[in-house]
Design a protein around this motif. Sequence first.
Motif, PDB file in Angstrom:
ATOM      1  N   PRO A  24       1.136  -0.869   0.326  1.00 13.28           N
ATOM      2  CA  PRO A  24      -0.010  -0.470  -0.063  1.00 13.28           C
ATOM      3  C   PRO A  24       0.840   1.121  -0.125  1.00 13.28           C
ATOM      4  N   PRO A  25       0.292   2.320  -0.295  1.00 14.62           N
ATOM      5  CA  PRO A  25       1.001   3.627  -0.542  1.00 14.62           C
ATOM      6  C   PRO A  25       1.713   3.669   0.781  1.00 14.62           C
ATOM      7  N   SER A  26       0.956   3.980   2.114  1.00 17.58           N
ATOM      8  CA  SER A  26       1.293   4.738   3.601  1.00 17.58           C
ATOM      9  C   SER A  26       3.006   3.202   3.351  1.00 17.58           C
ATOM     10  N   ALA A  27       2.998   1.948   3.151  1.00 19.49           N
ATOM     11  CA  ALA A  27       4.185   1.157   3.361  1.00 19.49           C
ATOM     12  C   ALA A  27       6.029   1.729   2.423  1.00 19.49           C
ATOM     13  N   LYS A  28       5.239   2.365   1.081  1.00 18.48           N
ATOM     14  CA  LYS A  28       5.802   2.863   0.326  1.00 18.48           C
ATOM     15  C   LYS A  28       6.192   3.657   0.672  1.00 18.48           C
ATOM     16  N   LEU A  29       5.721   4.838   1.692  1.00 16.79           N
ATOM     17  CA  LEU A  29       6.289   5.668   2.229  1.00 16.79           C
ATOM     18  C   LEU A  29       6.868   5.890   3.268  1.00 16.79           C
ATOM     19  N   THR A  39      17.650   5.833  11.249  1.00 19.15           N
ATOM     20  CA  THR A  39      16.491   4.687  11.939  1.00 19.15           C
ATOM     21  C   THR A  39      15.602   6.035  12.830  1.00 19.15           C
ATOM     22  N   MET A  40      14.581   5.561  13.072  1.00 17.30           N
ATOM     23  CA  MET A  40      13.566   5.920  13.623  1.00 17.30           C
ATOM     24  C   MET A  40      12.643   5.295  14.514  1.00 17.30           C
ATOM     25  N   THR A  41      12.159   5.909  15.000  1.00 14.84           N
ATOM     26  CA  THR A  41      10.664   4.956  16.071  1.00 14.84           C
ATOM     27  C   THR A  41       9.784   5.336  15.554  1.00 14.84           C
ATOM     28  N   GLN A  42       8.891   4.891  16.376  1.00 19.35           N
ATOM     29  CA  GLN A  42       6.989   4.942  15.203  1.00 19.35           C
ATOM     30  C   GLN A  42       7.138   6.444  15.073  1.00 19.35           C
ATOM     31  N   GLN A  43       7.194   6.793  16.161  1.00 14.93           N
ATOM     32  CA  GLN A  43       6.652   7.936  16.758  1.00 14.93           C
ATOM     33  C   GLN A  43       7.266   9.245  15.436  1.00 14.93           C
ATOM     34  N   GLN A  44       8.146   9.409  15.688  1.00 14.90           N
ATOM     35  CA  GLN A  44       9.188  10.210  14.833  1.00 14.90           C
ATOM     36  C   GLN A  44       9.200   9.462  12.652  1.00 14.90           C
ATOM     37  N   ILE A  45       8.667   8.421  12.662  1.00 15.93           N
ATOM     38  CA  ILE A  45       8.115   7.716  11.522  1.00 15.93           C
ATOM     39  C   ILE A  45       6.346   8.919  11.435  1.00 15.93           C
ATOM     40  N   ALA A  46       5.884   8.441  12.191  1.00 22.79           N
ATOM     41  CA  ALA A  46       4.673   9.326  12.260  1.00 22.79           C
ATOM     42  C   ALA A  46       4.828  10.809  12.034  1.00 22.79           C
ATOM     43  N   ASP A  47       5.466  11.333  12.618  1.00 18.50           N
ATOM     44  CA  ASP A  47       5.508  12.681  12.582  1.00 18.50           C
ATOM     45  C   ASP A  47       5.936  13.256  11.206  1.00 18.50           C
ATOM     46  N   ALA A  59       1.844   0.035   8.012  1.00 18.60           N
ATOM     47  CA  ALA A  59       2.725   0.247   7.511  1.00 18.60           C
ATOM     48  C   ALA A  59       4.587  -0.662   7.228  1.00 18.60           C
ATOM     49  N   LEU A  60       4.195  -0.932   9.355  1.00 14.12           N
ATOM     50  CA  LEU A  60       5.540  -1.183   9.711  1.00 14.12           C
ATOM     51  C   LEU A  60       5.203  -2.827   9.753  1.00 14.12           C
ATOM     52  N   ASN A  61       4.352  -2.879  10.260  1.00 17.60           N
ATOM     53  CA  ASN A  61       4.008  -4.933   9.950  1.00 17.60           C
ATOM     54  C   ASN A  61       3.399  -5.639   8.249  1.00 17.60           C
ATOM     55  N   ASP A  64       7.426  -5.714   7.759  1.00 16.27           N
ATOM     56  CA  ASP A  64       8.188  -6.559   8.372  1.00 16.27           C
ATOM     57  C   ASP A  64       8.038  -8.046   7.535  1.00 16.27           C
ATOM     58  N   GLU A  65       6.653  -7.892   7.361  1.00 12.83           N
ATOM     59  CA  GLU A  65       6.356  -9.452   6.564  1.00 12.83           C
ATOM     60  C   GLU A  65       7.046  -9.682   4.681  1.00 12.83           C
ATOM     61  N   GLU A  66       7.599  -8.413   4.274  1.00 10.50           N
ATOM     62  CA  GLU A  66       8.708  -9.044   3.184  1.00 10.50           C
ATOM     63  C   GLU A  66       9.463  -8.392   3.543  1.00 10.50           C
ATOM     64  N   ASN A  67      10.359  -8.477   5.381  1.00  8.31           N
ATOM     65  CA  ASN A  67      11.583  -8.834   5.113  1.00  8.31           C
ATOM     66  C   ASN A  67      12.629  -7.718   4.574  1.00  8.31           C
ATOM     67  N   VAL A  68      11.675  -6.500   4.547  1.00  5.80           N
ATOM     68  CA  VAL A  68      12.446  -5.375   3.907  1.00  5.80           C
ATOM     69  C   VAL A  68      12.741  -4.580   5.013  1.00  5.80           C
ATOM     70  N   ILE A  69      12.634  -4.156   6.525  1.00  4.69           N
ATOM     71  CA  ILE A  69      12.758  -3.282   7.907  1.00  4.69           C
ATOM     72  C   ILE A  69      13.633  -4.364   8.572  1.00  4.69           C
ATOM     73  N   ASP A  70      14.634  -3.735   9.790  1.00  4.42           N
ATOM     74  CA  ASP A  70      15.378  -4.131  10.773  1.00  4.42           C
ATOM     75  C   ASP A  70      14.293  -3.135  11.667  1.00  4.42           C
ATOM     76  N   SER A  71      14.173  -3.760  13.242  1.00  5.14           N
ATOM     77  CA  SER A  71      13.934  -3.539  13.956  1.00  5.14           C
ATOM     78  C   SER A  71      14.343  -4.072  15.373  1.00  5.14           C
ATOM     79  N   ARG A  72      15.197  -3.140  15.971  1.00  8.58           N
ATOM     80  CA  ARG A  72      15.266  -3.005  17.807  1.00  8.58           C
ATOM     81  C   ARG A  72      14.944  -2.137  18.515  1.00  8.58           C
TER      82      ARG A  72
END
Length: 89
Positions: A24-29, A39-47, A59-61, A64-72
Motif C-alpha cells: 500500500p502507499p503508506s508502506a511505500k512512504l 533509524t527512526m521510532t514509530q512516533q518519528q515516522i508518524a511525525d 505499514a511497518l507490519n 516486516d512481512e516483506e523482510n525489508v525493515i529491521d527493528s530493535r
Amino acid sequence: MSASERFRQETTERGTWDDVRDLPPSAKLVAKVLEYNDTMTQQQIADETLLPSRTVRYALNRLDEENVIDSRFSFSDARKRLYSLDVRS
C-alpha cells in the motif's frame, strides 16, 4: 521469541524494492522515509510522514512481512523500537 522463530528469521532472505512495489502507499512512504533517515521510532515516522500512528504501525507490519525493515529495542528507552530499512539492491 522461540528458537525456531529466531532461526526462521535469521535464514529468511532480505526483501527487495520489488517486494515493496506491491505494498500500500503508506508502506511505500514509510520505506522511503526510512531510506533517507537511518533509524527512526514509530512516533518519528508518524511525525515525518504526517500519517496516523495506526497507519504507520500497519505499514511497518507490512514492511516486516516483506523482510525489508529491521527493528530493535532502543537502548535509551526500552519501551520504544527503532526501525531501519534493510533492502537488498
